[in-house]
Write a protein that holds these residues in place. Structure first.
Motif, PDB file in Angstrom:
ATOM      1  N   TYR A   6      -1.994  35.888  26.484  1.00  0.00           N
ATOM      2  CA  TYR A   6      -1.681  36.619  25.249  1.00  0.00           C
ATOM      3  C   TYR A   6      -2.728  37.668  24.903  1.00  0.00           C
ATOM      4  O   TYR A   6      -2.395  38.691  24.282  1.00  0.00           O
ATOM      5  CB  TYR A   6      -1.503  35.640  24.081  1.00  0.00           C
ATOM      6  N   LYS A  32      -4.066  39.733  26.767  1.00  0.00           N
ATOM      7  CA  LYS A  32      -3.702  40.973  27.469  1.00  0.00           C
ATOM      8  C   LYS A  32      -2.660  41.786  26.716  1.00  0.00           C
ATOM      9  O   LYS A  32      -2.504  42.984  26.959  1.00  0.00           O
ATOM     10  CB  LYS A  32      -3.174  40.638  28.863  1.00  0.00           C
ATOM     11  N   LYS A  33      -1.931  41.150  25.799  1.00  0.00           N
ATOM     12  CA  LYS A  33      -0.866  41.839  25.063  1.00  0.00           C
ATOM     13  C   LYS A  33      -1.395  42.749  23.958  1.00  0.00           C
ATOM     14  O   LYS A  33      -0.633  43.530  23.374  1.00  0.00           O
ATOM     15  CB  LYS A  33       0.099  40.811  24.465  1.00  0.00           C
ATOM     16  N   GLN A  34      -2.707  42.658  23.653  1.00  0.00           N
ATOM     17  CA  GLN A  34      -3.307  43.514  22.626  1.00  0.00           C
ATOM     18  C   GLN A  34      -2.515  43.430  21.307  1.00  0.00           C
ATOM     19  O   GLN A  34      -2.032  44.434  20.764  1.00  0.00           O
ATOM     20  CB  GLN A  34      -3.367  44.969  23.096  1.00  0.00           C
ATOM     21  N   ILE A  35      -2.387  42.237  20.772  1.00  0.00           N
ATOM     22  CA  ILE A  35      -1.584  42.009  19.572  1.00  0.00           C
ATOM     23  C   ILE A  35      -2.339  42.408  18.313  1.00  0.00           C
ATOM     24  O   ILE A  35      -3.510  42.090  18.143  1.00  0.00           O
ATOM     25  CB  ILE A  35      -1.170  40.520  19.506  1.00  0.00           C
ATOM     26  N   ASN A  51       6.135  50.490  21.068  1.00  0.00           N
ATOM     27  CA  ASN A  51       5.499  49.778  22.178  1.00  0.00           C
ATOM     28  C   ASN A  51       4.232  49.049  21.750  1.00  0.00           C
ATOM     29  O   ASN A  51       3.689  48.235  22.514  1.00  0.00           O
ATOM     30  CB  ASN A  51       5.175  50.755  23.319  1.00  0.00           C
ATOM     31  N   ASN A  64       2.254  46.205  20.022  1.00  0.00           N
ATOM     32  CA  ASN A  64       2.573  44.817  19.656  1.00  0.00           C
ATOM     33  C   ASN A  64       1.969  44.481  18.289  1.00  0.00           C
ATOM     34  O   ASN A  64       0.979  43.754  18.175  1.00  0.00           O
ATOM     35  CB  ASN A  64       2.040  43.853  20.719  1.00  0.00           C
ATOM     36  N   TYR A  80       2.565  42.878  14.437  1.00  0.00           N
ATOM     37  CA  TYR A  80       3.371  41.864  13.758  1.00  0.00           C
ATOM     38  C   TYR A  80       2.947  41.789  12.292  1.00  0.00           C
ATOM     39  O   TYR A  80       1.755  41.746  11.991  1.00  0.00           O
ATOM     40  CB  TYR A  80       3.186  40.490  14.409  1.00  0.00           C
ATOM     41  N   ASN A 127       9.495  41.914  14.488  1.00  0.00           N
ATOM     42  CA  ASN A 127       8.095  41.499  14.674  1.00  0.00           C
ATOM     43  C   ASN A 127       7.498  40.934  13.383  1.00  0.00           C
ATOM     44  O   ASN A 127       6.422  41.332  12.946  1.00  0.00           O
ATOM     45  CB  ASN A 127       7.245  42.668  15.173  1.00  0.00           C
ATOM     46  N   TYR A 156      -1.406  33.275  16.563  1.00  0.00           N
ATOM     47  CA  TYR A 156      -1.611  34.718  16.709  1.00  0.00           C
ATOM     48  C   TYR A 156      -2.909  35.184  16.056  1.00  0.00           C
ATOM     49  O   TYR A 156      -3.510  36.180  16.482  1.00  0.00           O
ATOM     50  CB  TYR A 156      -0.406  35.485  16.152  1.00  0.00           C
ATOM     51  N   SER A 190      -5.234  37.406  18.497  1.00  0.00           N
ATOM     52  CA  SER A 190      -5.008  38.810  18.133  1.00  0.00           C
ATOM     53  C   SER A 190      -6.164  39.710  18.560  1.00  0.00           C
ATOM     54  O   SER A 190      -7.326  39.293  18.612  1.00  0.00           O
ATOM     55  CB  SER A 190      -4.789  38.939  16.625  1.00  0.00           C
ATOM     56  N   HIS A 191      -5.819  40.945  18.844  1.00  0.00           N
ATOM     57  CA  HIS A 191      -6.807  41.976  19.177  1.00  0.00           C
ATOM     58  C   HIS A 191      -7.353  42.636  17.917  1.00  0.00           C
ATOM     59  O   HIS A 191      -8.537  42.930  17.820  1.00  0.00           O
ATOM     60  CB  HIS A 191      -6.157  43.022  20.088  1.00  0.00           C
TER      61      HIS A 191
END
Length: 400
Positions: free
Chosen positions: A44, A46-49, A76, A78, A80, A98, A110, A114-115
């Motif tokens: 997760y 890597k998803k840069q949330i 694009n 991510n 939320y 989202n 999350y 999270s990023h």
């Protein structure tokens, strides 16, 4: 090497005991969040949330507008939005997708992976779950995200450095509205120049005057020393606004000039009062969830407030503001300390202390504060799109 292995084994044993304590206490939420983090963190991360929110039950402020902009123009990313599903404001954002329900297991998970976390209010008290707080006490090293503060007003009328100081909040980036505000935050909040982003507020992008010249908005801020319903009803704060709204001279003025008044009580006041009196047919009380603050600002021709930073939004549209400050000394000793903007000299509207003065100036509406309106330029920078400017700063140009 042997000592390192022994130390590692001791730490693992300690962690297992800590994690299992939640299972034993039947705190499955916290236990599962830890388990999910250990199992899926690398995937997760890597998803840069990005997580964004305001108060747990609102979607009206800068966070909402930035989120709306990103979902529309950069789907694009991510990102939320965190909100209570039972909130009246949920209807404003559910179509954007989202959405994460406040205090859900996904919310806690999350937060851990999270990023970036982004909030226009204090993040810890408005965005963190109890489980996340428990986990952070034992695993503070798991907190790797960038914390972004995008504000819910212009700083300057009150000194809030004790609340938002770098040593207390440790925000990675701090959004401001003008060179004046940036200088103040760097000087008194402990942030370096590259940590303070001068973009203005995302919600200003939607500020478009839709008033007809006949609408007055009364929107006071809160008093922190009022904690209960009884304290409210015996306070000078309540008595002053009640007296104005029940004033017969005020009522006659509204009738003669064919004006309407909207009274929007502060969020904290509405939590203490179930029903408000019926003041007059031309006076409407609007409650939380019935209308957004921004729509109220757009659709009214004049604002009567006290110390609220919504005055900056209103003046941003070049509309007159009247400041009713009957408790100036109390407010700036009990609620906040006075900020670098001097209310008695440097504001962009007229300032009064008595109900009689309020009515006298209202009778001059809409002409009474025009000569001070240009002072707003000292405190806000107008841009074509504050959201776009802010997004570009936050993303570092990594998204097209």
């Amino acid at each position: 090497m042997l000592e390192k292995l022994k130390s590692f084994a001791v730490q693992v044993k300690r962690d297992v005991r800590y994690d299992a304590s939640f299972l034993k206490a039947k705190d499955y939420h916290t236990f599962l969040a830890i388990l999910l983090y250990r199992m899926f963190r690398l995937f997760y991360v890597k998803k840069q949330i990005w997580l964004i929110g305001e108060r747990k039950d609102t979607a009206q402020d800068n966070s909402y507008h930035l989120y709306h902009y990103i979902r529309k123009h950069h789907p694009n990313v991510n990102i939320y939005y965190v909100i209570d599903k039972q909130s009246p404001d949920y209807q404003f954002i559910k179509h954007l997708g989202n959405i994460i329900h406040f205090n859900s297991l996904k919310h806690t998970f999350y937060l851990l992976i999270s990023h970036k976390t982004i909030n226009s209010y204090v993040e810890t008290s408005n965005m963190h779950t109890e489980s996340y707080k428990k986990i952070m006490k034992y695993y503070p090293e798991w907190q790797q995200n960038e914390k972004i503060f995008i504000q819910h007003g212009v700083i300057g009328v009150s000194r809030v450095n004790h609340v938002l100081h770098k040593n207390r909040m440790n925000y990675s980036q701090f959004v401001v509205s003008s060179p004046f505000e940036k200088k103040h935050v760097m000087k008194e909040f402990g942030y370096s120049e590259n940590e303070v982003i001068e973009t203005g507020l995302a919600r200003w992008d939607a500020l478009e005057d839709t008033s007809t010249g006949k609408e007055i908005l009364i929107m006071p801020t809160w008093r922190s020393w009022i904690k209960t319903e009884q304290q409210l009803f015996t306070s000078d704060y309540w008595k002053r606004y009640l007296s104005l709204l029940e004033n017969e001279e005020f009522h006659r003025f509204l009738e003669q000039k064919n004006l309407t008044v909207t009274f929007f009580p502060h969020y904290q006041m509405q939590k203490l009062i179930g029903e408000f009196p019926a003041f007059h047919p031309r006076i409407t009380v609007v409650k939380q969830g019935e209308e957004t603050v921004q729509n109220l600002l757009r659709s009214h021709s004049m604002l009567l407030t006290d110390y609220s930073t919504v005055s900056f939004d209103f003046a941003y549209m070049n509309k007159p503001v009247l400041f009713y400050q009957f408790d100036y000394d109390d407010f700036y000793s009990k609620h906040y300390n006075e900020g670098p903007i001097n209310h008695k000299k440097d504001l962009f509207g007229e300032r009064v202390e008595t109900e009689k003065e309020v009515i006298q100036l209202l009778k001059q509406f809409p002409h009474f504060s025009i000569h001070k309106a240009n002072k707003i330029q000292n405190y806000v920078v107008k841009e074509h799109s504050h959201s776009n400017l802010l997004f570009n700063q936050l993303s570092g140009g990594n998204y097209e």
